[in-house]
Design an enzyme around this catalytic site. Structure first.
Site, PDB file in Angstrom:
ATOM      1  N   HIS A 103       0.857  -1.180   0.000  1.00 42.90           N
ATOM      2  CA  HIS A 103       0.000   0.000   0.000  1.00 42.90           C
ATOM      3  C   HIS A 103       0.894   1.231   0.000  1.00 42.90           C
ATOM      4  O   HIS A 103       2.116   1.145   0.051  1.00 42.90           O
ATOM      5  CB  HIS A 103      -0.902   0.004   1.240  1.00 42.90           C
ATOM      6  CG  HIS A 103      -0.128   0.039   2.517  1.00 42.90           C
ATOM      7  ND1 HIS A 103       0.520  -1.076   3.030  1.00 42.90           N
ATOM      8  CD2 HIS A 103       0.144   1.051   3.375  1.00 42.90           C
ATOM      9  CE1 HIS A 103       1.141  -0.741   4.151  1.00 42.90           C
ATOM     10  NE2 HIS A 103       0.926   0.544   4.376  1.00 42.90           N
ATOM     11  N   ASP A 148       1.045   5.198   1.925  1.00 49.11           N
ATOM     12  CA  ASP A 148       0.511   5.752   3.168  1.00 49.11           C
ATOM     13  C   ASP A 148      -0.363   6.992   3.019  1.00 49.11           C
ATOM     14  O   ASP A 148      -1.019   7.376   3.972  1.00 49.11           O
ATOM     15  CB  ASP A 148       1.664   6.078   4.135  1.00 49.11           C
ATOM     16  CG  ASP A 148       2.212   4.824   4.800  1.00 49.11           C
ATOM     17  OD1 ASP A 148       1.517   3.797   4.761  1.00 49.11           O
ATOM     18  OD2 ASP A 148       3.330   4.867   5.340  1.00 49.11           O
ATOM     19  N   HIS A 190       4.843  -0.020  -0.068  1.00 52.41           N
ATOM     20  CA  HIS A 190       5.513  -0.953   0.833  1.00 52.41           C
ATOM     21  C   HIS A 190       4.504  -1.918   1.430  1.00 52.41           C
ATOM     22  O   HIS A 190       3.297  -1.689   1.394  1.00 52.41           O
ATOM     23  CB  HIS A 190       6.236  -0.195   1.950  1.00 52.41           C
ATOM     24  CG  HIS A 190       5.326   0.700   2.741  1.00 52.41           C
ATOM     25  ND1 HIS A 190       4.977   1.963   2.303  1.00 52.41           N
ATOM     26  CD2 HIS A 190       4.666   0.524   3.918  1.00 52.41           C
ATOM     27  CE1 HIS A 190       4.155   2.518   3.179  1.00 52.41           C
ATOM     28  NE2 HIS A 190       3.942   1.667   4.168  1.00 52.41           N
ATOM     29  N   ARG A 230       5.907 -10.184  16.430  1.00 51.03           N
ATOM     30  CA  ARG A 230       6.655  -9.048  15.872  1.00 51.03           C
ATOM     31  C   ARG A 230       6.122  -7.767  16.502  1.00 51.03           C
ATOM     32  O   ARG A 230       4.944  -7.460  16.391  1.00 51.03           O
ATOM     33  CB  ARG A 230       6.473  -8.995  14.359  1.00 51.03           C
ATOM     34  CG  ARG A 230       6.945  -7.725  13.662  1.00 51.03           C
ATOM     35  CD  ARG A 230       6.504  -7.788  12.201  1.00 51.03           C
ATOM     36  NE  ARG A 230       6.846  -6.625  11.426  1.00 51.03           N
ATOM     37  CZ  ARG A 230       6.067  -5.550  11.295  1.00 51.03           C
ATOM     38  NH1 ARG A 230       4.918  -5.481  11.943  1.00 51.03           N
ATOM     39  NH2 ARG A 230       6.440  -4.542  10.535  1.00 51.03           N
TER      40      ARG A 230
END
Length: 728
Positions: free
Chosen positions: A579, A581, A651, A661
Site C-alpha cells: 500500500h 501511506d 511498501h 513481531r
C-alpha cells in the site's frame, strides 16, 4: 427487490410537490441568473432555490409515476396461451399473444400519462442539465446568501459547490475566509447534495480504516440499504424518451421491432450504467471500482473483527457471488466456517437481495451483449465480475482481437516513449542525484545511532534504515508495555489483525499508555519512555531528511502481531499487503489516488522495531505495480525504517509465520492543522505527570562525520504517499 421499489416510491412521494404544481426549472434558473446580473440578491435566492426544488420535484414525480405504474401494471405472463413453442404453429394464438403484450404496454403508457400530467413537458436541455449536475446554482446562491447576511446558508452553499468542483480556487478561498469568520460552526460546512448511500459508505470506510469495526458496521449496512434504493430510483429514471444522439433522428429509419429494440437496449444500457453513477462521487476522478461487492468485502472483515462469524460468513458468501474465484475471500470463508462449525455455516446463504441483483444484472447483460453482437449496438460492461460465458463467443473473439491490437499499439508507443525517456533521464540523472544528495543525509543527532542503508542502497528515494535507535533493554521494556496494556483493556483489545485472519495483534497508543500508567495499570516510567522514544524518532527523521518545516505527529501506536499457529499452513497472504501511506494504490493501473479515505495529509512514515526473534514479517518496498520488490528490511531491536509517505514508496509487510513481531509505527505530517489531537493531550499529560528535567529527552549529540554535506554515495528521498490503513 419489491421492498426496495416500495422504499424508492415512498421517498419519491415524500420529495415531490402536491399535484402538478411544478414550475419549469429552466425558466427559474434563467430568472435567477438575470437577478444575479442586476444585483438583486433576494431575487437570486428566490429563483435559484425554486429552480433546485422544481428540478428535484420533477425527478421525484417521474420516479413516483414509473414506480407506481410498474407496480400496478406488471408484465404478466400469458398463462392461458400454452407453451411458447405452440405459437409457431398457430398464427391466431401468436397474434393474440402480441395483442396482449402491446395491450399491457399501452395500459402502462396510459398510466404514466395520467400520473405525469403537464409537468412531463418540462425537459431540461443537455447544457442546462450539465449546469445543475455541476452544482452551478449553489455558486450563485453562496454569493447571494452572503450579501443578505445569511451566513450559515452561504457556507453550506459554498461547501456544496466545492464538493462538486474541488479544483475551483475561488471557492476554496471563499471557504477559507468563512472558516475565519466568527459565528461559523464546523457543522455549517455540509453537502446539500450528498447522496445517502455514498455518505454512509465513505463514513463506514473511514471508521473501518481507523480500525473501528463496531462503529463501521451500521454505516456500511446503511450504505447497502440506501444503495439498493438509489439503484431502483436510477433504473426507473432510465425509462425516458429515446436519445437520438444529436441530429441522427433526421436519418433514423426503423421498423416497429427495430425501433422497439433500439429504445429498449438504450434503456437497458442506461440501467447498467447505474453501477457507474452510484459509484461516482464529485470529488473523485473515477468511480469506486467494484462498488457494490466492496460493501460485502468491508463488512465480512468488520463482522469478523467484532466476532460475528454468522454475518461474516453471509457477507463473504455474498462477495463470492460476484468473485467466486477470489482466493483470499475463499480462505477467509474457510477460516470463518472452521470457527463457527461446518453444519451451522452450511445453512447460511448469500444475501437474497444481492442474489436477485446479480441474476437480473446478468440477464440484462446477456441481452445487451446479444444486441452488440447482432445489431452492433455498443455496450461497455461497467462490472469486472461478469462471467465470461455471458458474452457470446464471436464477440469474445472480436474483443480479444481488439485488445491484442490495442496492446500491440500501446507497446509500440510505450517502447518509443521509453527510448525518449531514457535519453532524457541520462541527461538529467547526474543533476538529480546531486540534488537528492544535498537534501538527504542530515545529522542523526544522538550518539549510538548508525546509518545502515540510505536511498541508494534501498533502490529508491527518500528512504533510510538506521540501527541503534534504542537499546535492548528499552526494546524489552516496550514489549512488556504492549502486553501489559493489552491485558488491561486498551483500544485494540487483542483483536485479530484488520489485514489478515492469520495473525492477532495487541497495541496501545501513546496517550492510552500514559493514561494506563496514571491509573497504575502499567508502569508509568515505561509509558513515559514510549512517549520519549516516539519524539526521538521524530527528531531524527526531521534532521536526517533536512526538512525545512517541522514534522508533526499524525498517528502513532505500539503494536505486536502474533502468528496464529493453526492458521499458517499453506498461507499465501501478507501481514499487510502493499500500500501507500497517503493515497489509494491501484497497482493494476500504476496510479495512486490521493483522496479520502486515504490519509492524504501524511508526509513521512517511520517504524521502529523492538525485536527480531520471529519468522517472516520482513518489511519491503516495491514499485507501483506492488509486485516488483526494490528493497527488503529484516526487523531487529532498535532498527528504524523511515521514508516519505508518497507514491515513490509503496511498501508492505510479509506474513509473520511464527512468534511475535513488535514495533512502533509512526506517521508524520508537515501540516500542523492535521497534527494528532491525542498527541497534544499526551504532551499536556506528560507536563502534568513529570518534572521538567524528566520531560526532556537525552541531549542531542551531533556526530562529526554526520554534519555538513552528505558523504559520497548517500542519496535522498523525494515524494510522499499513503493508504487508508494504519499499518506499516
Amino acid at each position: 427487490m419489491v421492498a426496495v421499489a416500495a422504499a424508492a416510491a415512498s421517498r419519491a412521494t415524500a420529495e415531490s410537490e402536491p399535484e402538478w404544481n411544478v414550475a419549469a426549472p429552466d425558466l427559474l434558473y434563467a430568472e435567477g441568473t438575470a437577478a444575479y446580473a442586476r444585483g438583486d440578491w433576494p431575487g437570486v435566492v428566490l429563483n435559484m432555490e425554486r429552480a433546485l426544488r422544481s428540478r428535484a420535484a420533477l425527478r421525484a414525480l417521474r420516479l413516483r409515476c414509473r414506480t407506481r405504474c410498474a407496480t400496478e401494471l406488471p408484465w404478466a405472463p400469458d398463462l392461458d396461451l400454452g407453451p411458447a413453442s405452440s405459437l409457431n404453429h398457430d398464427p391466431g394464438a401468436a397474434a393474440l399473444h402480441d395483442l396482449r403484450f402491446f395491450g399491457a404496454l399501452l395500459r402502462r403508457a396510459a398510466c404514466l400519462r395520467r400520473c405525469l400530467g403537464p409537468p412531463s413537458a418540462h425537459l431540461l436541455s443537455e447544457e442546462l442539465d450539465l449546469e445543475f449536475n455541476k452544482r452551478s446554482p449553489y455558486n450563485y446562491l453562496q454569493v447571494a446568501y452572503f450579501k443578505i447576511n445569511k451566513l450559515e446558508k452561504a457556507v453550506a452553499a459554498a461547501h456544496t459547490f466545492f464538493v462538486g468542483n474541488p479544483e475551483h480556487m475561488e471557492m476554496r478561498q471563499n471557504l477559507d475566509y468563512y472558516q475565519t469568520m466568527s459565528g461559523v460552526k464546523e457543522e455549517d460546512f455540509k453537502d446539500l447534495e450528498a447522496k445517502p448511500h455514498m455518505h454512509e459508505f465513505r463514513l463506514g470506510v473511514r471508521l473501518y480504516s481507523e480500525e473501528k469495526p463496531l462503529e463501521a458496521v451500521p454505516h456500511l449496512e446503511a450504505a447497502l440499504q440506501e444503495y439498493f434504493v438509489a439503484d431502483e430510483e436510477c433504473r426507473a429514471l432510465c425509462e425516458g424518451p429515446y436519445d437520438y444522439d444529436g441530429y441522427n433522428y433526421l436519418d433514423y429509419s426503423a421498423d416497429l421491432f427495430q425501433a422497439i429494440t433500439d429504445h429498449y437496449v438504450q434503456v437497458l444500457s442506461c440501467k447498467q450504467n447505474c453501477v457507474t453513477e452510484l459509484a461516482s462521487h464529485p470529488s473523485r476522478e473515477k468511480p469506486f471500482e467494484d462498488f457494490l461487492p466492496s460493501h460485502y468485502n468491508y463488512l465480512q472483515f468488520a463482522y469478523y473483527n467484532i466476532g460475528n462469524y454468522t454475518q461474516a460468513i453471509e457477507c463473504a458468501k455474498t462477495y463470492l457471488l460476484f468473485f467466486p474465484n477470489d482466493e483470499v475471500m475463499s480462505q477467509n470463508l474457510a477460516y470463518y466456517t472452521a470457527v463457527l462449525g461446518e453444519e451451522e455455516a452450511s445453512s447460511i446463504s448469500p444475501r437474497e437481495n444481492a442474489q436477485e441483483y446479480r441474476h437480473r444484472s446478468l440477464l440484462e447483460k446477456e441481452l445487451l451483449f446479444f444486441a452488440y453482437d447482432i445489431f452492433g449496438i455498443p455496450f461497455v460492461d461497467p462490472d469486472s465480475w461478469t462471467p465470461e460465458e455471458v458474452i457470446p463467443k464471436r464477440l469474445q473473439e472480436k474483443q480479444k482481437s481488439e485488445r491484442e491490437t490495442a496492446v500491440r499499439i500501446s507497446q509500440e508507443i510505450g517502447n518509443l516513449m521509453k527510448e525518449i525517456e531514457t535519453l532524457v533521464e541520462e541527461k538529467t540523472k547526474e543533476s538529480l542525484d546531486v540534488s537528492r544528495l544535498t537534501r538527504e543525509g542530515g545529522p542523526l543527532l544522538y550518539e549510538g545511532i548508525n546509518l545502515t542503508m540510505n536511498s541508494k542502497v534501498l533502490n529508491g528515494s527518500q528512504r533510510v534504515v538506521m540501527d541503534g535507535v534504542i537499546s535492548d533493554d528499552e526494546c524489552q521494556e516496550l514489549q512488556r508495555l504492549t502486553n501489559a496494556a493489552a491485558t488491561s483493556g486498551d483500544g485494540y483489545r487483542g483483536q485479530t489483525s484488520p489485514h489478515t485472519p492469520n495473525e492477532k495483534f495487541y497495541g496501545v497508543t501513546v496517550l492510552k499508555a500514559l493514561k494506563l500508567g496514571q491509573e497504575g495499570k502499567v508502569p508509568l516510567q515505561s509509558a513515559h519512555m514510549y512517549y520519549n522514544v516516539t519524539e526521538k524518532v521524530r527528531r531524527v527523521m526531521e534532521s536526517y531528511f533536512r526538512l525545512d518545516t517541522p514534522l508533526y505527529f499524525s498517528y502513532s501506536h505500539l503494536v505486536c502481531r502474533t502468528a496464529i499457529e493453526e492458521s499458517q499452513a499453506e498461507r499465501k497472504d501478507s501481514s499487510h499487503p502493499v500500500h501507500v501511506d497517503n493515497c489509494i494504490l491501484n497497482a493494476e493501473s500504476l496510479v495512486c489516488i490521493k483522496e479520502p479515505p486515504a490519509y492524504t495529509f501524511r508526509d513521512y512514515s517511520a517504524i521502529l522495531y523492538l525485536n527480531g526473534d520471529f519468522d517472516g514479517g520482513n518489511f519491503y518496498f516495491t514499485e507501483l505495480d506492488a509486485k516488483t520488490v526494490t528493497a527488503e528490511v529484516q526487523p531487529q531491536c532498535g532498527r528504524a525504517v523511515g521514508f516519505s509517505s508518497g507514491t515513490e514508496n509503496p511498501h508492505g509487510v510479509k506474513a509473520v509465520t511464527r512468534g511475535q513481531r513488535c514495533a512502533i509505527a509512526l506517521w508524520f505530517t508537515l501540516d500542523p492543522r492535521h497534527s494528532e489531537r491525542d498527541r497534544v493531550q499526551a504532551d499536556d499529560l506528560v507536563k502534568m505527570l513529570f518534572s521538567p528535567e524528566e520531560v526532556d529527552l537525552p541531549q542531542e549529540q551531533p556526530l562529526p562525520d554526520q554534519q555538513g554535506s552528505p558523504k559520497p554515495g548517500e542519496e535522498s528521498l523525494s515524494d510522499r504517499e499513503s493508504q487508508p490503513k494504519d499499518e506499516l
